[in-house]
Design a protein around this motif. Structure first.
Motif, mmCIF file in Angstrom:
data_model
loop_
_atom_site.group_PDB
_atom_site.id
_atom_site.type_symbol
_atom_site.label_atom_id
_atom_site.label_comp_id
_atom_site.label_asym_id
_atom_site.label_seq_id
_atom_site.Cartn_x
_atom_site.Cartn_y
_atom_site.Cartn_z
ATOM 1 N N MET A 3 1.082 -1.411 0.314
ATOM 2 C CA MET A 3 0.195 -0.014 -0.181
ATOM 3 C C MET A 3 0.880 1.561 -0.123
ATOM 4 O O MET A 3 1.668 1.555 1.282
ATOM 5 C CB MET A 3 -1.234 0.122 1.179
ATOM 6 N N PRO A 4 0.776 1.924 -0.693
ATOM 7 C CA PRO A 4 1.836 3.069 -1.323
ATOM 8 C C PRO A 4 1.528 4.170 0.029
ATOM 9 O O PRO A 4 0.029 4.759 0.081
ATOM 10 C CB PRO A 4 1.805 4.100 -2.095
ATOM 11 N N SER A 5 1.992 5.336 0.281
ATOM 12 C CA SER A 5 2.256 6.773 0.888
ATOM 13 C C SER A 5 1.204 7.633 0.154
ATOM 14 O O SER A 5 1.799 7.766 -0.962
ATOM 15 C CB SER A 5 3.097 6.777 1.847
ATOM 16 N N PHE A 6 0.431 8.553 0.542
ATOM 17 C CA PHE A 6 -0.528 8.982 0.034
ATOM 18 C C PHE A 6 0.259 10.787 0.592
ATOM 19 O O PHE A 6 0.419 10.792 1.848
ATOM 20 C CB PHE A 6 -1.922 9.336 0.722
ATOM 21 N N GLN A 36 0.289 13.985 1.966
ATOM 22 C CA GLN A 36 -0.350 14.992 2.417
ATOM 23 C C GLN A 36 -0.734 16.324 1.539
ATOM 24 O O GLN A 36 -1.850 16.783 1.192
ATOM 25 C CB GLN A 36 -0.019 15.216 3.649
ATOM 26 N N SER A 67 -0.940 16.165 -1.125
ATOM 27 C CA SER A 67 -1.663 16.865 -2.700
ATOM 28 C C SER A 67 -3.162 16.467 -2.367
ATOM 29 O O SER A 67 -3.985 17.005 -3.713
ATOM 30 C CB SER A 67 -1.440 15.089 -2.951
ATOM 31 N N LEU A 68 -3.563 16.952 -0.771
ATOM 32 C CA LEU A 68 -4.531 17.063 -0.596
ATOM 33 C C LEU A 68 -5.203 18.224 0.275
ATOM 34 O O LEU A 68 -4.953 19.381 -0.557
ATOM 35 C CB LEU A 68 -4.842 16.079 0.811
ATOM 36 N N HIS A 69 -6.695 18.592 -0.728
ATOM 37 C CA HIS A 69 -7.541 20.082 -0.037
ATOM 38 C C HIS A 69 -6.120 20.547 1.591
ATOM 39 O O HIS A 69 -6.347 19.944 2.058
ATOM 40 C CB HIS A 69 -8.597 19.649 0.248
ATOM 41 N N ALA A 70 -5.922 21.621 1.373
ATOM 42 C CA ALA A 70 -5.554 22.090 2.153
ATOM 43 C C ALA A 70 -6.020 22.025 3.928
ATOM 44 O O ALA A 70 -5.281 22.183 4.807
ATOM 45 C CB ALA A 70 -4.585 24.300 1.912
ATOM 46 N N ILE A 94 -7.468 19.775 4.621
ATOM 47 C CA ILE A 94 -7.127 18.224 5.277
ATOM 48 C C ILE A 94 -5.472 18.421 6.181
ATOM 49 O O ILE A 94 -5.428 18.081 7.355
ATOM 50 C CB ILE A 94 -7.179 17.317 4.175
ATOM 51 N N ALA A 95 -4.944 19.334 5.940
ATOM 52 C CA ALA A 95 -3.324 19.316 7.087
ATOM 53 C C ALA A 95 -4.116 20.175 7.810
ATOM 54 O O ALA A 95 -2.848 20.200 8.137
ATOM 55 C CB ALA A 95 -1.895 19.829 5.402
ATOM 56 N N GLY A 118 -11.015 15.953 -0.176
ATOM 57 C CA GLY A 118 -9.768 15.158 0.362
ATOM 58 C C GLY A 118 -8.833 15.325 -0.865
ATOM 59 O O GLY A 118 -8.244 16.265 -0.835
ATOM 60 N N PHE A 125 -9.086 16.591 -4.171
ATOM 61 C CA PHE A 125 -9.217 17.985 -4.854
ATOM 62 C C PHE A 125 -8.674 19.117 -4.389
ATOM 63 O O PHE A 125 -9.344 19.457 -3.515
ATOM 64 C CB PHE A 125 -10.844 18.878 -5.761
ATOM 65 N N ALA A 126 -7.667 19.839 -4.849
ATOM 66 C CA ALA A 126 -6.749 20.927 -3.930
ATOM 67 C C ALA A 126 -6.298 21.462 -4.201
ATOM 68 O O ALA A 126 -6.811 23.073 -4.296
ATOM 69 C CB ALA A 126 -5.562 20.443 -3.514
ATOM 70 N N GLU A 135 -2.027 4.838 3.318
ATOM 71 C CA GLU A 135 -0.968 5.401 3.859
ATOM 72 C C GLU A 135 -0.789 6.980 3.469
ATOM 73 O O GLU A 135 -1.071 7.412 2.703
ATOM 74 C CB GLU A 135 0.015 4.862 4.262
ATOM 75 N N VAL A 136 -0.981 8.077 5.084
ATOM 76 C CA VAL A 136 -0.677 9.480 4.846
ATOM 77 C C VAL A 136 -0.057 9.741 6.155
ATOM 78 O O VAL A 136 -0.363 9.721 7.331
ATOM 79 C CB VAL A 136 -2.105 10.224 4.687
#
Lengths: 439, 439
Positions: free
Chosen positions: A1-4, A6, A8-11, A13-14, B124, B126-127, B271-272
């Motif tokens: 399972m690769p890492s995603f 963060q 690249s996600l909507h701001a 979410i971070a 999530g 779409f950034a 994973e994030v």
């Protein structure tokens, strides 16, 4: 399972600030051995599991009593249904009895709690990236979160001991306009603001409605705590005073019934003319957003709340009298315990406000009361709370604590404040160096 | 009450296309005397009002059997709770049994139906305004609506009789990149697409996963109908085939249990790593969006679905065998009635596809089948349906009808198709002038 990644996600979410709802909801679960002042969870000592099925059956009986055919009742509860809900008529009767808000059922939309009501109102009202939301500061974390998820900028207006100053609101709206932007709406809780407990005086309510008309914005009135005022201290809602169609009224059954139902409502009586010339209420017009957010509200939640309204003759103010007394007793117990542990004149560096109702009070402490401090307090001293800095929209509240006393019995409050006093005593003061600002 | 200017509202609110969900949900209610092929409402002849309270009590018993203390059960059902839900463990067991999808509970979020699951995934992923959603066309109206509410641009990819062509998806992703934008995700229903009924063959599923890796996008797999395949024709989900963390799996209990519960789920195992180095699943990371959209899902809906899962040993494929037979019988009845009323070789101008399952089939007719035509059909001929043009993302389907046969008994289907045939016979053909394109 690769890492995603963060990034690249909507701001949102971070953004650690967007974690505040989860933190407030889950702190009590994370620290089960701590006494929790962390959330605004309502009193649940009166809840009975059999009530869930009782009220569903009560609502079904109500439909039968009204002559709704059995097959139609089955379809109403099991199938897709009207986007704006099933129980608008029950809510209309309640609003009339409890708040003297007299609106047609077409002005009411049933929502997945206050949160979805806010989301829908924001989505509808905010059309351009230059539309700004004005909001009382400090504010309930959900309003900033809903706005952030829709990329709507929020401008906080610091309130005083009597809540928002209408003059400050007018100036904020003008400042936004001076930047070439538009203040599309103002969010506030006029009755026992979360977290500050402020109540907007009657004259300020009337003036605020004038300011809304003068500066041309909509007021999003959030009223979760109004039912729990002391006898004789109830204020009319902004919606009840509104003669100019300025207010969208957002309500919740989380405190008057229970949070798990996730049921709320939006009242928007304003008329909207569509391209074909058809006139609908704003609540009906916003059903496009409701449909695309959640399709409709849970029929089970609507049935249980519908049954609860019917069973109590749509009079939640009467139905919650004992509950209101419970909250006021808890507020008084919290104030008394604080007075005992932090006596006037002693050098403890602690002070607090004295709200007349609501679920919260605010404590000033002589150290940085951040999440790390809260976790130490919960883990080592057995008492949790919420950092006030989570609620300020433009910074501030770093040395403040929100105490939510609504779901702690008076004896637990006394023990909790004793634990909190031990935590505060043991925490080194970190009043900033006075030279800091001059460096 | 002053009028509210529709032009000041979000553009999605004024857009007639955004009314499609409401139209589909409410057409049957608006025309109670018409036989309704208008929605994808599931069969509800098996529903029993006592089931609602039965399954809630079943879930409560399940918690008691697991030794959860009574006070804790009460709090779980009445209070604010974990944002990502209460019944992830039950859903994890179901996914393993029904779909051979083996994920930890941390990869599962319980949502307010598919719609909220899609909204959260879109929020999530779409950034930036340059992030584009690729979607099968024609598509379920909710995906365009969810994207529109978040101001996310959608690019439709026309499918063929075997669903999406992976090569066309790769080309679409590259075309987006050539514009300096990013295809962040692809939406599709691989099993019995709504409205077209297509099923993606196994080889195309595998190739699509490769394309997602090559072009670096996430697949949003929506699977409401997969349970209802014919024996021996079940395909593995994209999620079950995914070894590279490319798929977010979106599910709903609307068809396997009932729509009124408004309950669904999102499976995101990726994973994030956050700024502090903490590793969470994408489903846990997205709980920030869930919290700010709806705080949590209805505990009543979760209890009734939790009880349903427990009662059926988490094996909905077995629990819905009879239901699957009902849908297949209805599909066959629809095809048979169409064959009878529109015999091969006659000059009726009508043709249709022959899906192997699902809730819908598509009829081509020799006139513009828009909402006005549908209303005439419902009012004057007693049969309602959905214009296919509502589902096309890039235009098209003007002379096509979607027939949703899932909630009509075979005799009603025969009568409904007879009425539809009368409507079609009576409607003047409006095949466009062949010179139109050359004008």
């Amino acid at each position: 399972m690769p890492s995603f990644d963060q990034a690249s996600l909507h701001a949102g979410i971070a953004d650690p600030e967007m974690d505040s709802m989860r933190i407030l909801s889950e702190t009590a679960l994370r620290f089960p051995d701590a006494l929790s002042f962390s959330s605004g969870a309502p009193y649940d000592g009166n809840h009975d599991l059999s009530g869930l099925t009782f009220y569903i059956d009560r609502y079904i009986k109500h439909l039968r009593d009204r002559g709704v055919p059995e097959q139609r009742i089955t379809r109403l509860l099991f199938q897709y249904g009207p986007v704006n809900g099933l129980i608008q008529d029950e809510v209309a009767l309640m609003l009339k009895r409890d708040e003297q808000i007299d609106v047609p059922v077409e002005a009411i939309m049933i929502t997945h709690g206050f949160q979805e009501a806010a989301l829908i109102a924001l989505r509808g009202l905010f059309a351009s990236p230059d539309d700004v939301l004005l909001a009382v500061s400090p504010a309930y974390v959900g309003i900033r979160g809903a706005a952030r998820m829709l990329d709507i900028p929020v401008r906080g207006i610091l309130e005083g001991p009597d809540g928002l100053d209408p003059q400050a609101v007018a100036e904020a709206a003008r400042a936004v306009r001076a930047e070439g932007k538009r203040a599309a709406a103002l969010y506030l809780v006029p009755d026992f603001n979360n977290p500050s407990g402020t109540v907007l005086p009657r004259a300020a309510r009337e003036r605020l409605l004038e300011v809304a008309a003068e500066e041309d914005f909509v007021i999003l009135e959030d009223n979760p705590y109004g039912l729990f005022a002391r006898e004789g201290e109830t204020q009319p809602t902004l919606k009840a005073l509104d003669t100019d169609g300025r207010v969208i009224y957002l309500g919740s059954f989380a405190k008057s019934a229970f949070p798990g139902a996730r049921l709320g409502y939006l009242v928007a009586e304003q008329e909207v003319v569509d391209a074909s010339g058809t006139v609908r209420t704003l609540a009906q017009t916003l059903s496009k957003a409701k449909a695309m957010f959640t399709v409709g509200s849970s029929t089970l939640s609507q049935a249980v709340i519908g049954g609860y309204l019917v069973e109590h003759d749509h009079d939640l103010r009467s139905a919650t009298r004992e509950l209101a007394a419970v909250y006021l007793e808890r507020l008084d117990a919290t104030l008394a315990a604080l007075g005992e542990h932090f006596p006037a004149g002693a050098d403890h560096g602690v002070s607090w406000n004295t709200p007349r109702g609501g679920f919260f009070l605010t404590l000033k402490v002589p150290f940085t009361a951040d999440l790390a401090a809260m976790e130490r307090s919960a883990r080592e001293y057995g008492v949790s709370w919420a950092p006030m800095s989570m609620f300020y929209l433009e910074g501030g509240g770093d040395r403040e604590i929100r105490l939510g006393f609504s779901n702690l019995a008076p004896e637990a409050i006394r023990e909790g404040i004793a634990r909190l006093a031990r935590f505060i005593d043991a925490t080194p003061r970190d009043i900033p160096d006075v030279s800091e600002g001059q460096a």
